[in-house]
Design a protein around this motif. Structure first.
Motif, PDB file in Angstrom:
ATOM      1  N   VAL A 122       0.817  -1.214   0.000  1.00 11.92           N
ATOM      2  CA  VAL A 122       0.000   0.000   0.000  1.00 11.92           C
ATOM      3  C   VAL A 122       0.850   1.264   0.000  1.00 11.92           C
ATOM      4  O   VAL A 122       0.357   2.342   0.297  1.00 11.92           O
ATOM      5  N   GLY A 123       2.119   1.138  -0.351  1.00  7.29           N
ATOM      6  CA  GLY A 123       3.012   2.294  -0.371  1.00  7.29           C
ATOM      7  C   GLY A 123       2.624   3.282  -1.451  1.00  7.29           C
ATOM      8  O   GLY A 123       2.119   2.909  -2.508  1.00  7.29           O
ATOM      9  N   GLU A 158      -8.652   4.459 -14.416  1.00  5.72           N
ATOM     10  CA  GLU A 158      -7.537   3.924 -13.628  1.00  5.72           C
ATOM     11  C   GLU A 158      -6.226   3.905 -14.419  1.00  5.72           C
ATOM     12  O   GLU A 158      -5.434   2.976 -14.337  1.00  5.72           O
ATOM     13  N   CYS A 159      -5.997   4.970 -15.202  1.00  7.94           N
ATOM     14  CA  CYS A 159      -4.772   5.043 -16.003  1.00  7.94           C
ATOM     15  C   CYS A 159      -3.611   5.646 -15.225  1.00  7.94           C
ATOM     16  O   CYS A 159      -2.456   5.471 -15.595  1.00  7.94           O
ATOM     17  N   ILE A 160      -3.896   6.348 -14.133  1.00  6.56           N
ATOM     18  CA  ILE A 160      -2.833   6.932 -13.320  1.00  6.56           C
ATOM     19  C   ILE A 160      -2.703   6.092 -12.045  1.00  6.56           C
ATOM     20  O   ILE A 160      -3.683   5.877 -11.335  1.00  6.56           O
ATOM     21  N   VAL A 161      -1.505   5.586 -11.818  1.00  3.55           N
ATOM     22  CA  VAL A 161      -1.269   4.680 -10.697  1.00  3.55           C
ATOM     23  C   VAL A 161       0.011   5.071  -9.971  1.00  3.55           C
ATOM     24  O   VAL A 161       0.855   5.781 -10.508  1.00  3.55           O
ATOM     25  N   MET A 162       0.143   4.576  -8.756  1.00  5.49           N
ATOM     26  CA  MET A 162       1.379   4.761  -8.003  1.00  5.49           C
ATOM     27  C   MET A 162       2.173   3.464  -8.082  1.00  5.49           C
ATOM     28  O   MET A 162       1.660   2.397  -7.752  1.00  5.49           O
ATOM     29  N   THR A 163       3.402   3.574  -8.528  1.00  8.58           N
ATOM     30  CA  THR A 163       4.253   2.402  -8.669  1.00  8.58           C
ATOM     31  C   THR A 163       5.015   2.157  -7.369  1.00  8.58           C
ATOM     32  O   THR A 163       4.879   2.902  -6.408  1.00  8.58           O
ATOM     33  N   ASN A 164       5.840   1.121  -7.352  1.00  8.65           N
ATOM     34  CA  ASN A 164       6.650   0.848  -6.160  1.00  8.65           C
ATOM     35  C   ASN A 164       8.057   1.436  -6.296  1.00  8.65           C
ATOM     36  O   ASN A 164       8.936   1.115  -5.516  1.00  8.65           O
ATOM     37  N   GLN A 165       8.263   2.317  -7.250  1.00  6.90           N
ATOM     38  CA  GLN A 165       9.551   2.988  -7.428  1.00  6.90           C
ATOM     39  C   GLN A 165       9.609   4.217  -6.529  1.00  6.90           C
ATOM     40  O   GLN A 165       8.746   5.073  -6.596  1.00  6.90           O
TER      41      GLN A 165
END
Length: 195
Positions: free
Chosen positions: A62-63, A136-143
């Motif tokens: 959930v970061g 849902e085209c904008i997301v938060m990655t794990n980078q």
């Protein structure tokens, strides 16, 4: 006076002995564990820091980290830019003369994205833009490690439309609108002539 002097030496000695104790205590690398591990808060041995970049902390599911946009699914609705509390999203749209395709969820695309920039230096990683996006085209990655030397390098440009193509699309839409207006005026004049 003498009592203060002894108290000062005693305090300094306690602090110095604690520092020396930690200096020579352990050179072992810290073991990487997640917060959910039972022993997470009981780690008293080893160094207090991890050896980055050789060691990295696990990324929680959930970061909230780096934003990414899948432009093929973007309908350029501008909701993400409107909800952003720090105005780090800059979008410029151009109306299309007809439907230009569909997103992966079947939504019809009617706008071109002439500009879709996100300034990650301003971003506060709240995630509001990801919540309001209808496709849902904008997301938060794990980078999370995006180290750059220039502040301007933190502005990510997701639209790949060149300025010449954007000008051409604007001209096509304006021409279509002018033709519609001319047809509307001709129909009104014809109606007035018959009356």
């Amino acid at each position: 006076m003498f009592k203060r002097l002894i108290n000062g030496f005693t305090t300094a000695w306690k602090g110095l002995s604690l520092t020396v104790k930690h200096l020579f205590a352990s050179n072992a690398d810290r073991k990487i564990t997640t917060v959910s591990d039972d022993n997470y808060f009981k780690q008293l041995e080893g160094t207090n820091t991890i050896q980055y970049p050789k060691q990295q902390l696990p990324v929680p599911e959930v970061g909230r980290y780096q934003l990414d946009v899948e432009m093929d699914d973007c309908i350029v609705c501008d909701l993400c830019a409107k909800v952003c509390p720090v105005n780090c999203i800059d979008i410029e749209s151009i109306k299309a003369t007809e439907a230009i395709g569909q997103t992966s969820d079947g939504t019809t695309k009617r706008l071109y994205a002439a500009k879709f920039d996100i300034d990650m230096a301003k971003c506060m990683y709240c995630g509001l833009c990801t919540i309001v996006c209808p496709t849902e085209c904008i997301v938060m990655t794990n980078q999370y490690d995006k180290t750059v030397f220039q502040l301007s390098d933190l502005t990510y440009q997701f639209s790949d439309m060149p300025p010449e193509v954007a000008a051409e699309k604007r001209a096509l839409f304006e021409q279509q609108q002018a033709e519609k207006q001319a047809a509307k005026l001709a129909a009104m004049q014809k109606k007035e002539g018959e009356a």
